[in-house]
Scaffold this motif. Structure first.
Motif, short mmCIF file in Angstrom:
data_model
loop_
_atom_site.label_atom_id
_atom_site.label_comp_id
_atom_site.label_asym_id
_atom_site.label_seq_id
_atom_site.Cartn_x
_atom_site.Cartn_y
_atom_site.Cartn_z
N GLU A 19 0.82 -1.21 0.00
CA GLU A 19 0.00 0.00 0.00
C GLU A 19 0.86 1.27 0.00
OE1 GLU A 19 -2.83 -0.03 3.13
OE2 GLU A 19 -4.07 -1.58 2.19
N PHE A 20 0.47 2.20 -0.84
CA PHE A 20 1.15 3.49 -0.94
C PHE A 20 0.28 4.52 -0.22
CE2 PHE A 20 2.43 7.29 -3.55
CZ PHE A 20 3.73 7.34 -3.08
N LEU A 21 0.52 4.66 1.08
CA LEU A 21 -0.38 5.40 1.94
C LEU A 21 -0.47 6.89 1.59
CD1 LEU A 21 0.31 3.79 5.43
CD2 LEU A 21 -1.60 3.38 3.88
N VAL A 22 0.57 7.44 0.99
CA VAL A 22 0.54 8.86 0.65
C VAL A 22 -0.63 9.18 -0.28
CG1 VAL A 22 1.78 10.73 -0.54
CG2 VAL A 22 3.01 9.18 0.99
N ALA A 23 -0.98 8.24 -1.14
CA ALA A 23 -2.08 8.46 -2.08
C ALA A 23 -3.41 8.57 -1.36
CB ALA A 23 -2.13 7.32 -3.10
N ILE A 24 -3.56 7.84 -0.27
CA ILE A 24 -4.82 7.84 0.46
C ILE A 24 -4.89 8.98 1.45
CG2 ILE A 24 -6.33 6.45 1.94
CD1 ILE A 24 -4.97 3.97 0.81
N LEU A 25 -3.76 9.40 1.96
CA LEU A 25 -3.71 10.49 2.93
C LEU A 25 -3.89 11.86 2.25
CD1 LEU A 25 -0.76 9.16 5.13
CD2 LEU A 25 -3.21 9.13 5.68
N PRO A 26 -4.13 12.93 3.01
CA PRO A 26 -4.38 14.25 2.42
C PRO A 26 -3.37 14.72 1.39
CG PRO A 26 -4.91 14.29 4.75
CD PRO A 26 -4.33 12.93 4.47
N PRO A 27 -2.05 14.49 1.57
CA PRO A 27 -1.13 14.94 0.51
C PRO A 27 -1.44 14.34 -0.86
CG PRO A 27 0.09 14.39 2.50
CD PRO A 27 -1.32 13.95 2.73
N GLY A 28 -1.89 13.09 -0.87
CA GLY A 28 -2.25 12.45 -2.14
C GLY A 28 -3.40 13.15 -2.83
N ALA A 29 -4.34 13.67 -2.04
CA ALA A 29 -5.47 14.39 -2.63
C ALA A 29 -4.99 15.62 -3.39
CB ALA A 29 -6.45 14.79 -1.53
N PHE A 30 -4.06 16.38 -2.80
CA PHE A 30 -3.52 17.57 -3.47
C PHE A 30 -2.73 17.18 -4.72
CE2 PHE A 30 -4.26 19.30 0.77
CZ PHE A 30 -4.76 20.55 0.48
N ILE A 31 -1.94 16.13 -4.62
CA ILE A 31 -1.10 15.72 -5.76
C ILE A 31 -1.96 15.31 -6.94
CG2 ILE A 31 0.54 13.98 -6.56
CD1 ILE A 31 1.67 13.96 -3.66
N PHE A 32 -2.94 14.44 -6.70
CA PHE A 32 -3.75 13.92 -7.81
C PHE A 32 -4.71 14.98 -8.35
CE2 PHE A 32 -2.45 9.84 -5.90
CZ PHE A 32 -1.97 9.23 -7.04
#
Length: 237
Positions: free
Chosen positions: A184-197
């Motif tokens: 699992e790549f947790l950064v994608a699920i956590l808030p930073p991932g929301a900004f990135i995507f």
């Protein structure tokens, strides 16, 4: 309202003036609840419902409300629609209602909804206003679901998990595992991932718009000489 106007409403809601990636409104729920597709679908359905109902009601009362009570009346209409969708989700999708938590009642303060009520529904007849609310909700929903899918796939290596929370027990086996033994790549699920995507989606739209403009300009440059030749030939003859 003419067919062209309905076409313009559709293009604005889905692409040219998309509330999520062009106007950048409603970013709080967009970034907060899109850790999975099911969460995004739940918020998307709620937003479509509230936008459609609020635009419809605002259009109906647009000629009988004074400027002094206009905005408070809009907020009360939106709050009533949010209460209705909360009660529906509590009755039919309680676990999903708990997951979405505070972000459901916060739809009341969503700038997308109040903005469409004030900018469009308060100035247009019933059917165009209803359609504008629906199509703006759909444009917002598309971005929600796309963002949820991207984050879920990158974060967990699977998609469509927990679909039974909204669609019943028959949807429990809808989950698709794309990568076996995926770490699992947790950064994608956590808030930073929301900004990135979200940034990636906005960048992709900008690239597409730039390419469309480039092709239109090239087409115009190609057709311009032929038009001049026709005018010169007509003048000589």
């Amino acid at each position: 309202m003419s067919e062209t106007s309905y076409r313009d409403i559709s293009l604005n809601g889905l692409w040219k003036n998309n509330p999520a990636i062009v106007q950048l409104l409603g970013l709080c729920p967009l970034l907060a609840v899109t850790g999975s597709v099911i969460n995004a679908i739940g918020m998307a359905l709620a937003t479509i419902f509230v936008l459609t109902v609020s635009n419809t009601c605002v259009s109906l009362i647009r000629n009988i409300t004074s400027d002094a009570v206009r905005l408070p009346a809009f907020v009360m209409i939106i709050a009533a629609a949010v209460t209705c969708i909360e009660l529906l989700m509590q009755a039919f999708a309680y676990e999903l209602f708990q997951i979405l938590g505070i972000f459901l009642p916060l739809i009341t303060t969503n700038c997308v909804i109040l903005g469409r009520a004030d900018a469009f529904a308060s100035k247009n007849p019933l059917l165009p206003s209803m359609y504008d609310g629906f199509i703006m909700g759909c444009g917002f929903a598309v971005v929600l679901i796309l963002l949820g899918a991207m984050r879920e796939v990158v974060g967990t290596g699977a998609i469509f998990a927990n679909m039974d929370l909204l669609f019943g027990e028959s949807a429990a086996n809808w989950k698709i595992v794309l990568f076996d033994d995926y770490t699992e790549f947790l950064v994608a699920i956590l808030p930073p991932g929301a900004f990135i995507f979200t940034g990636l989606i906005i960048a992709l739209k900008n690239l597409i718009d730039t390419e469309i403009k480039r092709r239109e300009a090239a087409k115009a440059d190609t057709s311009a000489p032929s038009s001049r030749r026709v005018r010169v030939t007509g003048h000589i003859s």
